[in-house]
Scaffold this active site. Structure first.
Site, PDB file in Angstrom:
ATOM      1  N   ASN A 160       0.894  -1.094  -0.003  1.00 44.24           N
ATOM      2  CA  ASN A 160       0.102  -0.120  -0.051  1.00 44.24           C
ATOM      3  C   ASN A 160       0.863   1.210   0.088  1.00 44.24           C
ATOM      4  O   ASN A 160       1.520   1.457   0.885  1.00 44.24           O
ATOM      5  CB  ASN A 160      -0.936   0.128   1.144  1.00 44.24           C
ATOM      6  CG  ASN A 160      -1.858   1.279   1.573  1.00 44.24           C
ATOM      7  OD1 ASN A 160      -1.780   2.140   0.333  1.00 44.24           O
ATOM      8  ND2 ASN A 160      -2.286   1.498   2.531  1.00 44.24           N
ATOM      9  N   HIS A 184      -9.467   1.485   4.985  1.00 46.17           N
ATOM     10  CA  HIS A 184      -8.115   1.625   5.506  1.00 46.17           C
ATOM     11  C   HIS A 184      -8.265   2.626   6.875  1.00 46.17           C
ATOM     12  O   HIS A 184      -9.073   3.691   6.893  1.00 46.17           O
ATOM     13  CB  HIS A 184      -7.258   2.248   4.667  1.00 46.17           C
ATOM     14  CG  HIS A 184      -5.724   1.894   5.236  1.00 46.17           C
ATOM     15  ND1 HIS A 184      -5.042   2.881   6.221  1.00 46.17           N
ATOM     16  CD2 HIS A 184      -4.587   1.268   5.153  1.00 46.17           C
ATOM     17  CE1 HIS A 184      -4.060   2.709   6.509  1.00 46.17           C
ATOM     18  NE2 HIS A 184      -3.608   1.511   5.909  1.00 46.17           N
ATOM     19  N   GLU A 193      -6.595   4.947   7.968  1.00 48.52           N
ATOM     20  CA  GLU A 193      -6.328   6.299   7.899  1.00 48.52           C
ATOM     21  C   GLU A 193      -7.477   6.960   7.406  1.00 48.52           C
ATOM     22  O   GLU A 193      -7.811   8.230   7.533  1.00 48.52           O
ATOM     23  CB  GLU A 193      -5.054   6.419   6.858  1.00 48.52           C
ATOM     24  CG  GLU A 193      -3.804   6.086   7.443  1.00 48.52           C
ATOM     25  CD  GLU A 193      -2.610   5.558   6.870  1.00 48.52           C
ATOM     26  OE1 GLU A 193      -2.701   5.478   5.585  1.00 48.52           O
ATOM     27  OE2 GLU A 193      -1.888   5.074   7.415  1.00 48.52           O
ATOM     28  N   GLY A 241       2.597   2.499  10.672  1.00 45.09           N
ATOM     29  CA  GLY A 241       3.723   3.598  10.567  1.00 45.09           C
ATOM     30  C   GLY A 241       4.376   4.062  11.746  1.00 45.09           C
ATOM     31  O   GLY A 241       5.061   5.017  11.914  1.00 45.09           O
TER      32      GLY A 241
HETATM   33  P1  13P Z   1       3.307   0.569   7.340  1.00 47.53           P
HETATM   34  O1  13P Z   1       3.618  -0.705   7.104  1.00 47.53           O
HETATM   35  O2  13P Z   1       3.919   1.506   7.018  1.00 47.53           O
HETATM   36  O3  13P Z   1       3.400   0.381   8.934  1.00 47.53           O
HETATM   37  O4  13P Z   1       1.516   0.409   7.074  1.00 47.53           O
HETATM   38  C1  13P Z   1       0.765  -0.214   7.070  1.00 47.53           C
HETATM   39  C2  13P Z   1      -0.351   0.106   6.459  1.00 47.53           C
HETATM   40  O5  13P Z   1      -1.256   0.786   6.853  1.00 47.53           O
HETATM   41  C3  13P Z   1      -0.615  -0.620   5.167  1.00 47.53           C
HETATM   42  O6  13P Z   1      -1.893  -0.487   4.730  1.00 47.53           O
END
Ligand code: 13P
Length: 247
Positions: free
Chosen positions: A9, A94, A96, A172
């Site tokens: 992603n 997601h 976010e 993240g």
């Molecule tokens: P990271 O691998 O950067 O922690 O992100 C995970 C994510 O949200 C994938 O959709």
């Protein structure tokens, strides 16, 4: 045996030119891999990614989709549009998007239905916050997200859906869930799918996402209920993403 499915992603990263540079290296690096590989890129990169991955083992996905086919929804992209250019997968719900764009279980459910109507395979994200984990409501919260997301989805449709378990506190942050904790939640998700769909649950791909890197991919992906990963930051570099895929 379920196959392993590893999806990148990219979130809001890479221009079309950077997409070309990435794929020039990446296609060659993973050409002999047998796991399923999906790259979910920004809308603006979709056409070039689709063109360059023709006749390769890479599938292309979008990161969001609207639930209507067309209309006065400034800035949105419809499932019909994604289908028309040949996109195969789409990330839905997601964390976010839930956090920054007010997506709810209800809109997630509408988007899943719209995607399926247009032959797009949804990658549906669920996962708890740190607070929820600490007060011990992870199971209840995540299984409720699953039930709500899947209202009105039948078993045949369910087979086209991938679930991604992404604990919000691990996204993240560099903080990965332990393999046991990640597997436990993926197992709860599969139990919920059993309740809803019977034996079909054993065929469903359930991914883990949240600070997956080359150094922890193997231990996570070898767990009984984890069928691969949804990888954010570590999918941006062809070499690192390849190491994850070849765990
Ligand atoms: P990271 O691998 O950067 O922690 O992100 C995970 C994510 O949200 C994938 O959709």
């Amino acid at each position: 045996m379920r196959r392993k499915v590893i999806a990148g992603n990219w979130k809001m990263n890479k221009t079309p030119l950077e997409t070309v540079e990435f794929l020039k290296k990446f296609i060659d690096l993973i050409k002999d891999v047998e796991h399923d590989i999906i790259l979910c890129v920004p809308y603006i990169d979709l056409l070039v990614a689709l063109e360059l991955t023709k006749n390769t083992n890479i599938k292309i996905g979008a990161q969001n989709v609207h639930f209507k086919d067309s209309g006065a929804y400034t800035g949105e992209v419809s499932p019909k549009m994604l289908q028309d250019i040949g996109v195969e997968y789409v990330i839905i719900g997601h964390s976010e998007r839930r956090a920054y764009y007010n997506e709810t279980d209800e809109s997630v459910n509408m988007k899943i239905k719209a995607a399926l109507e247009h032959e797009l395979k949804p990658i549906v994200c669920v996962g708890e916050t740190l607070e929820q984990r600490e007060v011990g409501v992870t199971k209840e919260f995540v299984t409720t997200q699953i039930r709500n997301a899947l209202i009105g989805i039948d078993a045949k449709q369910m087979k086209k859906i991938i679930i991604a378990y992404e604990p919000i506190w691990a996204i993240g942050t560099g903080k990965t869930a332990s393999k046991e904790d990640a597997n436990e939640v993926c197992h709860w998700i599969r139990e919920e799918l059993h309740t809803l769909y019977g034996d079909v649950a054993d065929e469903i791909i359930i991914q883990y996402g949240g600070s997956v890197k080359a150094s922890n991919a193997k231990e996570l992906f070898e767990m009984s209920d984890i069928d691969g990963g949804l990888v954010g930051g570590s999918s941006l570099e062809p070499e690192e993403f390849t190491r994850i895929i070849k765990f």
